[in-house]
Design a protein around this motif. Structure first.
Motif, PDB file in Angstrom:
ATOM      1  N   LYS A 232       0.798  -0.975   0.162  1.00 18.77           N
ATOM      2  CA  LYS A 232      -0.214  -0.314   0.475  1.00 18.77           C
ATOM      3  C   LYS A 232       0.954   0.918  -0.146  1.00 18.77           C
ATOM      4  CE  LYS A 232      -3.518   2.555   2.249  1.00 18.77           C
ATOM      5  NZ  LYS A 232      -4.683   2.066   3.438  1.00 18.77           N
TER       6      LYS A 232
ATOM      7  N   LYS B 242      -2.803   5.958  -1.790  1.00 18.59           N
ATOM      8  CA  LYS B 242      -4.458   6.217  -1.973  1.00 18.59           C
ATOM      9  C   LYS B 242      -4.143   4.410  -3.333  1.00 18.59           C
ATOM     10  CE  LYS B 242      -5.710  10.457  -2.214  1.00 18.59           C
ATOM     11  NZ  LYS B 242      -6.878  11.660  -2.604  1.00 18.59           N
ATOM     12  N   ASN B 243      -3.937   3.840  -2.896  1.00 17.35           N
ATOM     13  CA  ASN B 243      -3.580   2.613  -3.800  1.00 17.35           C
ATOM     14  C   ASN B 243      -3.202   1.641  -2.847  1.00 17.35           C
ATOM     15  OD1 ASN B 243      -3.612   3.946  -7.037  1.00 17.35           O
ATOM     16  ND2 ASN B 243      -1.647   5.103  -6.038  1.00 17.35           N
TER      17      ASN B 243
ATOM     18  N   TRP C  12      -1.897  -2.661  -3.982  1.00 19.75           N
ATOM     19  CA  TRP C  12      -1.289  -3.928  -5.015  1.00 19.75           C
ATOM     20  C   TRP C  12      -1.641  -4.699  -4.179  1.00 19.75           C
ATOM     21  CZ3 TRP C  12       1.463   1.258  -5.330  1.00 19.75           C
ATOM     22  CH2 TRP C  12       0.829   1.746  -6.504  1.00 19.75           C
TER      23      TRP C  12
ATOM     24  N   TRP D 247      -5.898  -4.256  -7.841  1.00 19.22           N
ATOM     25  CA  TRP D 247      -5.615  -2.947  -7.758  1.00 19.22           C
ATOM     26  C   TRP D 247      -6.378  -1.755  -7.351  1.00 19.22           C
ATOM     27  CZ3 TRP D 247      -5.579   1.310 -11.747  1.00 19.22           C
ATOM     28  CH2 TRP D 247      -5.378   2.480 -10.951  1.00 19.22           C
TER      29      TRP D 247
ATOM     30  N   HIS E  33      -8.126   1.916  -5.812  1.00 20.94           N
ATOM     31  CA  HIS E  33      -7.487   3.281  -6.210  1.00 20.94           C
ATOM     32  C   HIS E  33      -8.579   3.448  -5.098  1.00 20.94           C
ATOM     33  CE1 HIS E  33      -5.949   6.736  -6.627  1.00 20.94           C
ATOM     34  NE2 HIS E  33      -7.095   7.219  -6.868  1.00 20.94           N
TER      35      HIS E  33
END
Length: 842
Positions: free
Chosen positions: A443, A446-447, A449, A474, A476
């Motif tokens: 992390k 704001k993303n 994976w 992913w 977001h």
């Protein structure tokens, strides 16, 4: 003119406050020990206060002369005169109450004098239960939970000294490991109108270590001790608890007269309350009854494990009542003392609610309860200063509570600054456990994976053989209310040498002003493998185990090249709807391997085509489906920045419709399928809870129905239970799949709670509960399936209770003897881990 009036009003209020009489002091017993939560009243009024846990109290009065009375359960009331116009110290020392046992005439049946007293209380029970038709009150709540010993181990594992110190520091505890772990103050204005209208206005709330803490949107209820069945709070016992003043109390309780004493011109009778039987939802303790008025002056009652209390070990209830008019007594203070042990961690606490400025049975306009808002917060409820609380608080803080606010608030500021600085630093979960069970994640801002865990990525079935899925995702977060996700599933079967890939896109939009009001959009495209029953009645991991160890390949698959779109809307008021469009090219699959751990088990393997279904043929399908669901009676809490819904106890009504559309891009599907259902949980107090789900449906048109579009039962042929109220626990997976014009399906479960098992020595100590019920499908007199079951639930220890075991008998049309089996359930945790769907879809 407006400014002048405002100024005059301010001066009047200021003057009133400046010359108010403030009484402070400490309340102790004859040895000098503090009497926690003792009551101080202005005699002749309902105005008063409660002491804190250290015995200190504060009371605001108007200037002049007053008579104060100090009371504590089991102690003599002390009265003192005060006169002044400034802060005055008045301490109270109370001595234990001397009970006078009068000479009584013992009847031939040897009845204790407590029984005629309690008969008169019970005769007037309904009057007192329904006495208050309207109520308005200011309520102050203070709740505290304290750790009673140092945390040296967790879940049976001993912690290192450094880890123990880290826990102490994180919780703000002292060097011995003791201290406050939760501290809350809240001031609300409450209104009630019989029979069930309530409204709570949260004026201010303060939670130690969390400036954004919202406390209780509705206050801990005023426990009506005169109600036949008392519900104290959620999670303690779904059956409720039987009042000592219950209409049939003599069937449940023994009473013993301990003596009486005079308080002013009233005689108070002290009566001991004891359950007749253990492991019933009953109280133990004392009630104090006002002679001639036959009303409780105070109660001191305890619930323990032998009361079948759940989630905590004991709970003591203390209530003190005051007379406000002839034959009208109302609550002045209530204290709950919970004690619990969680995984070796000992916690005790107290939750005091003090009531002030009460208005009883005075007219309240229905406009006060207009709309469905049951609770609202002032816009600045969480922003009040410490000085504000010092002037408002009717009960002084204890020494460790003052320290807790100071330490935890400073700690929060430090941690918040640290989190803000760390939020820009990537966080990773890349351990062995993450790869195996939860999935590794990275992390950054704001993303996020992530990758699917190995437990759901590696599988075996007779169609694909060993197969591996690489799932990459992913997420977001645009902001707090908007988020989208992109997921790619790559799947390869090593035996059939087929590669499948599916791309998914999901977008969710939350109304920032109304929690639960959301839009969700989804797109899918690619080629993938699905079960013939799209509700996935068996998971890959369970199917793999049964295939390898027993040669039972229950999972049946097909391949689809597809494009799908769906949209769903939740209005946050109990109403939700969805619409889906799909176009699929469906292809049959066959077994390509017969590998099992034992060659003897290979004879049990079956073709991928179930013998009870028509032959799966390749076809194209354009399908549209829609559903709508509604549960009436939702209500709301208006927080400072948003509205939040609260679901009701009403039934949930759902309707679904699916249409196969022919001749669109060579679509062969041509059918119309419908269903309607109602699902409800009925709380029956001492009799437990009845859950049911009843549905009807059928095909209006079945010109061409592909196997995935048929009506399938959520069957089960494994020893692990499938989700209840949704499954047939013994039904073969595809034996009852159909395209009938009309069918009826029903599921019902009676959860008895402690009823009956409290008579069985072993089970009553284990808190294992009986459950029974039935699942049924009826198409016609020649085609039906039903099963009945009885089981034990709530299996586990302490707060960790998720186990259930059922003995089931299944009755099939055309079959004389029932099939019998056992199913073991481990609840939502295991279902989520194994990927079991608990959907109500068709």
């Amino acid at each position: 003119m407006k400014t002048t009036l405002s100024t005059l009003l301010f001066l009047c209020l200021f003057a009133g406050g400046a010359f108010a009489l403030t009484i402070k002091g400490k309340i102790t017993d004859e040895t000098g020990a503090a009497l926690p939560f003792a009551t101080v009243l202005e005699k002749g009024t309902a105005n008063g206060t409660s002491a804190n846990g250290d015995g200190y109290y504060t009371l605001e009065l108007s200037n002049g002369a007053h008579t104060l009375s100090c009371q504590y359960i089991g102690y003599k009331t002390v009265t003192k005169q005060v006169n002044g116009d400034a802060t005055t110290t008045v301490n109270f020392q109370l001595n234990p109450q001397t009970l006078e046992v009068k000479e009584v005439t013992v009847k031939a049946n040897g009845e204790d004098p407590a029984y005629p007293i309690m008969r008169k209380v019970i005769e007037r029970r309904k009057y007192h239960e329904q006495l208050i038709r309207t109520l308005e009150s200011d309520i102050y709540l203070k709740g505290t939970l304290r750790l009673q010993s140092k945390i040296t181990s967790f879940m049976g594992k001993k912690l290192k000294v450094n880890d123990q110190d880290a826990v102490n520091d994180g919780l703000g505890l002292d060097s011995t490991g003791k201290g406050i772990i939760y501290l809350l103050e809240q001031y609300t204005q409450y209104a009630f109108k019989a029979p069930s209208k309530e409204y709570t206005r949260v004026v201010s709330v303060r939670q130690s270590g969390d400036p954004q803490g919202l406390g209780f949107n509705t206050m801990p209820p005023i426990i009506n001790i005169y109600a036949n069945n008392i519900k104290i709070m959620e999670g303690l016992n779904e059956r409720g608890f039987i009042s000592p003043a219950n209409s049939n109390a003599f069937l449940y309780y023994r009473y013993k007269f301990l003596g009486s004493y005079m308080e002013g011109d009233r005689m108070i009778n002290k009566i001991q309350v004891t359950p007749k039987r253990k492991f019933e939802p009953l109280f133990t303790g004392y009630v104090y009854v006002v002679d001639d008025e036959w009303v409780f002056q105070s109660v001191e009652l305890t619930l323990g494990k032998e009361s079948q209390i759940q989630n905590i070990d004991t709970l003591r209830l203390e209530q003190y009542y005051v007379p406000v008019a002839k034959d009208v007594w109302t609550i002045h203070s209530q204290v709950l003392y919970p004690v619990l042990n969680i995984l070796g961690i000992n916690i005790s606490g107290n939750f005091l609610t003090a009531y002030k400025n009460m208005k009883i049975n005075q007219p309240i306009s229905d406009d006060r309860f207009a709309g469905k808002i049951i609770s609202s917060y002032d816009s600045s409820a969480t922003e009040r200063s410490a000085a504000y609380w010092d002037t408002l608080r009717p009960v002084p803080l204890e020494t460790d509570e003052v320290k807790d606010y100071r330490v935890k608030d400073s700690l929060y500021t430090f941690k918040k600054a640290k989190q803000d600085s760390l939020s820009r630093i990537p966080s990773r979960e890349l351990g062995v456990g993450a790869f195996l069970l939860s999935g590794p994640t990275i992390k950054v801002g704001k993303n996020t994976w992530s990758m699917r865990p190995l437990i759901s990525s590696i599988a075996y079935n007779t169609v694909e053989g060993l197969n591996a899925t690489l799932g990459l995702r992913w997420d977001h977060r645009i902001n707090e209310d908007k988020v989208y996700a992109l997921e790619l599933l790559n799947r390869y079967g090593f035996s059939n040498s087929r590669y499948n890939a599916l791309l998914k896109y999901n977008y969710a939009l939350q109304d920032p002003a109304w929690k639960g009001r959301t839009w969700r959009f989804g797109l899918q495209g690619g080629q993938y493998v699905y079960q013939l029953n799209n509700n996935d009645p068996i998971t890959p991991l369970i199917n793999e185990a049964y295939t390898l160890f027993g040669g039972q390949n229950y999972m049946k698959l097909y391949q689809a090249r597809l494009g799908r779109f769906n949209v769903s809307r939740e209005w946050g008021n109990g109403l939700k709807a969805s619409l889906g469009l799909a176009y699929e090219q469906r292809l049959p699959l066959e077994n390509t391997t017969d590998y099992t751990f034992s060659d003897k088990q290979k004879v049990n393997l079956t073709p991928n085509q179930p013998g009870t279904l028509p032959l799966f043929e390749a076809h194209k399908a354009a399908v549209i489906n829609a559903s709508i669901s509604y549960q009436p009676g939702w209500k709301y809490t208006q927080y400072p920045k948003y509205k939040s819904p609260q679901s009701s106890d009403a039934p949930v009504f759902t309707a679904r419709y699916t249409k196969g559309i022919p001749n669109i891009f060579d679509s062969k599907s041509d059918f119309d399928k419908w269903s309607a259902e109602v699902e409800h949980k009925i709380r029956m107090r001492l009799l437990g809870r009845l859950d049911y789900r009843v549905m009807a449906g059928g095909f209006l048109n079945r010109n061409y129905v592909g196997i995935p579009d048929m009506k399938h039962l959520f069957g089960n042929q494994t020893f692990l239970a499938n989700p209840y109220l949704n499954s047939f626990q013994l039904a073969p997976y595809y034996k009852y799949s159909n395209t009938a014009d009309f069918y009826v399906q029903a599921h019902a479960e009676w959860h008895l709670g402690g009823l009956l098992t409290n008579k069985i020595p072993v089970f009553r100590r284990l808190d294992w509960y009986l459950v029974g019920g039935s699942n049924a499908l009826y198409i016609n007199k020649d085609n039906y399936y039903a099963e009945v079951f009885v089981g034990l639930e709530n299996i586990g220890i302490k707060m960790v209770r998720f186990g259930r075991v059922d003995l089931i008998a299944g009755y099939e049309s055309g079959k004389g003897k029932p099939s019998v089996g056992v199913r073991i359930g481990f609840g939502e945790v295991l279902w989520q881990l194994l990927g079991v769907k608990n959907t109500r879809g068709e």
